[in-house]
Design a protein around this motif. Structure first.
Motif, short mmCIF file in Angstrom:
data_model
loop_
_atom_site.label_atom_id
_atom_site.label_comp_id
_atom_site.label_asym_id
_atom_site.label_seq_id
_atom_site.Cartn_x
_atom_site.Cartn_y
_atom_site.Cartn_z
N ASN A 88 0.43 -1.30 0.25
CA ASN A 88 0.12 0.20 0.35
C ASN A 88 0.77 1.00 -0.10
O ASN A 88 1.29 1.18 1.27
CB ASN A 88 -0.61 -0.32 0.65
CG ASN A 88 -2.01 1.26 1.49
OD1 ASN A 88 -1.87 1.86 1.03
ND2 ASN A 88 -2.90 1.26 1.54
N SER A 133 0.04 4.30 0.16
CA SER A 133 -0.93 6.09 0.29
C SER A 133 -0.31 5.66 1.91
O SER A 133 -0.35 6.77 2.93
CB SER A 133 -2.21 5.53 0.36
OG SER A 133 -2.80 4.23 0.91
N SER A 137 3.57 8.59 5.99
CA SER A 137 2.91 7.86 4.70
C SER A 137 2.63 9.42 3.86
O SER A 137 2.58 11.13 4.82
CB SER A 137 1.65 7.18 5.35
OG SER A 137 0.19 7.68 5.13
N ALA A 190 -0.34 10.18 2.87
CA ALA A 190 -1.49 10.38 2.85
C ALA A 190 -1.45 10.94 4.60
O ALA A 190 -2.37 12.50 5.14
CB ALA A 190 -2.10 9.17 3.45
N PHE A 197 -4.53 1.83 -4.39
CA PHE A 197 -3.53 2.67 -3.44
C PHE A 197 -2.18 2.05 -2.99
O PHE A 197 -1.49 1.96 -3.39
CB PHE A 197 -3.89 3.28 -1.78
CG PHE A 197 -5.12 3.54 -1.47
CD1 PHE A 197 -5.27 4.76 -1.98
CD2 PHE A 197 -5.57 3.02 -0.87
CE1 PHE A 197 -6.14 5.40 -1.61
CE2 PHE A 197 -6.70 4.08 0.33
CZ PHE A 197 -7.35 5.25 -0.59
N ILE A 200 -3.04 10.92 -6.14
CA ILE A 200 -4.43 10.46 -5.82
C ILE A 200 -5.17 11.83 -5.02
O ILE A 200 -4.50 12.50 -4.82
CB ILE A 200 -4.17 9.31 -4.20
CG1 ILE A 200 -3.63 8.14 -4.80
CG2 ILE A 200 -5.52 8.64 -4.05
CD1 ILE A 200 -4.29 7.38 -5.99
N LEU A 259 1.04 8.53 -4.79
CA LEU A 259 1.37 7.00 -3.95
C LEU A 259 3.26 7.06 -4.03
O LEU A 259 3.94 7.32 -4.89
CB LEU A 259 1.17 6.32 -4.89
CG LEU A 259 0.01 5.95 -4.89
CD1 LEU A 259 -0.96 4.90 -5.83
CD2 LEU A 259 -1.15 5.86 -3.32
#
Length: 446
Positions: free
Chosen positions: A321, A323, A384, A386, A417, A425, A442
């Motif tokens: 992942n 994100s 991360s 996000a 993701f 994103i 990402l």
């Protein structure tokens, strides 16, 4: 298609519970039956009928007895009887959880039936897989099916084939590999090898179809089982006894005899979270769904062997992942939509008209309020993309890349993701009634 790791893992260490004298039998002349399943986040979800009620169960080679998550008082509907309270212990650092042990239940999977099935009902509302999968899952089943029948798992075509051992005929397969199974507390283990830092290391691994990661390894410095310098800390899942954290990284290779998976994902759970799992002598970890799905399997517990053959998923690259977001289904929310039925009646648009892209101008739009699935951020990896963009746990997703989130399944959103690094994103979220928009790229997490 991109694959991803399901972040909830429930492992039940029930052990030494004993078996019913009754066995599963196949109620047809062929003594064999094929059952379609759904593959969600590398996990097998199969229809199971208990006392006449059809439910959805996770097929988990790592569980001894069937478990029902009783958050909806399912046991009342199932007319579960002959119960007694017990306490179960599993992965995580928390306490044991209370469950009801029940006997004399009728259980069916396809044409396979057992008339005196023990099962366990757990009332802890936190042990509910449905929000994490975005799909209703009422329980877990494992060893009772595998010990009585030969079980073929065809991951590529998404079906189980259950056959009574006396009726099963092996086919010649030059491209297959066969492993001897070793059992501890009714759970299957294989001996295989991994390569870390160019060193080939023999390992004993639990075959765990109830986990969606690729591989879990228990750190052992003397054997050379430890993370490389390239890793990231992450939430690994929920165990029966609490949350599990650890490191994620890659290994050079996983060797299943001649079948070799290179650059495979690996997680190293914190030692305190897997204290009970490490009690199995010489166990080094688990082989889970993101590896298992790359093969089609035949499990023959009676002869203590498992046969595997690579399938269409074998060459898919392992990914993470990118994100930092983990989502869960969080009930429903009202969404304002154009009432397409009223609009068509008002302007006389037929389905054929719509297909021909005819344009009608309407000044008086009609709307309806519809209940749509809500997706909630439940975990956010530190540092991360996000988190750096400003997203927070408990933000409710409204749209992804300008498309309403309710148009997608939870799995479809999460797959976004796992796309290539650098992909942009754009998320719109609801935070305490206020709509906010965030964007990020990402990026590889390690």
């Amino acid at each position: 298609m991109k694959r991803f790791v399901f972040f909830v893992k429930v492992i039940f260490l029930i052990g030494n519970l004993g078996f019913s004298q009754d066995n599963f039998i196949i109620q047809n002349k062929h003594k064999s039956d094929k059952i379609k399943f759904q593959l969600i986040n590398n996990l097998i979800i199969v229809p199971v009928e208990i006392n006449g009620v059809t439910l959805s169960f996770l097929l988990d080679t790592g569980v001894s007895k069937p478990i029902i998550f009783n958050y909806l008082n399912v046991s009342d509907t199932l007319k579960i009887k002959n119960t007694e309270s017990i306490f179960l212990r599993g992965l995580g650092e928390g306490e044991s959880v209370e469950a009801l042990k029940s006997s004399n239940n009728i259980l069916k999977i396809g044409d396979a039936i057992k008339l005196n099935q023990e099962l366990y009902a757990i009332y802890d509302a936190n042990l509910n897989l449905a929000p994490k999968l975005g799909f209703p899952v009422h329980g877990i089943i494992g060893n009772d099916i595998f010990k009585d029948l030969i079980v073929e798992i065809n991951y590529s075509k998404k079906y189980l084939k259950l056959t009574e051992p006396e009726a099963y005929r092996y086919k010649k397969c030059n491209s297959c590999e066969t492993f001897n199974l070793e059992f501890h507390n009714s759970k299957p283990y294989i001996d295989t090898e991994i390569t870390i830092k160019n060193k080939q290391i023999p390992v004993k691994l639990l075959i765990d179809s109830g986990g969606s990661d690729a591989l879990w390894l228990f750190v052992n410095d003397s054997l050379g089982i430890k993370s490389s310098n390239k890793f990231f800390n992450d939430f690994l899942g929920h165990g029966l006894s609490g949350s599990i954290y650890g490191k994620r990284s890659k290994i050079d290779a996983l060797h299943l005899k001649s079948l070799v998976l290179e650059n495979a994902n690996v997680a190293y759970p914190d030692s305190t979270s897997v204290l009970y799992a490490r009690m199995v002598k010489d166990r080094n970890g688990s082989l889970a769904g993101n590896v298992l799905r790359r093969f089609n399997w035949v499990f023959d517990y009676k002869n203590a062997i498992a046969t595997l053959k690579k399938n269409a998923y074998f060459k898919e690259p392992f990914s993470y992942n990118k994100s930092g977001i983990e989502l869960a289904h969080d009930g429903f929310r009202f969404v304002k939509e154009v009432d397409d039925r009223i609009l068509r009646e008002k302007v006389g648009i037929s389905n054929n008209d719509a297909a021909m892209n005819n344009i009608k101008v309407v000044s008086d739009m009609h709307y309806k309020m519809s209940l749509k699935p809500a997706y909630l951020i439940v975990e956010l990896r530190k540092n991360s993309p996000a988190e750096r963009a400003g997203l927070l746990i408990n933000d409710v997703l409204i749209s992804i890349n300008n498309k309403p989130s309710h148009q997608f399944s939870l799995q479809q959103i999460t797959e976004e993701f796992y796309e290539d690094s650098g992909k942009r994103i754009r998320l719109k979220v609801d935070r305490n009634g206020k709509e906010l928009t965030f964007s990020f790229n990402l990026e590889d997490p390690y």
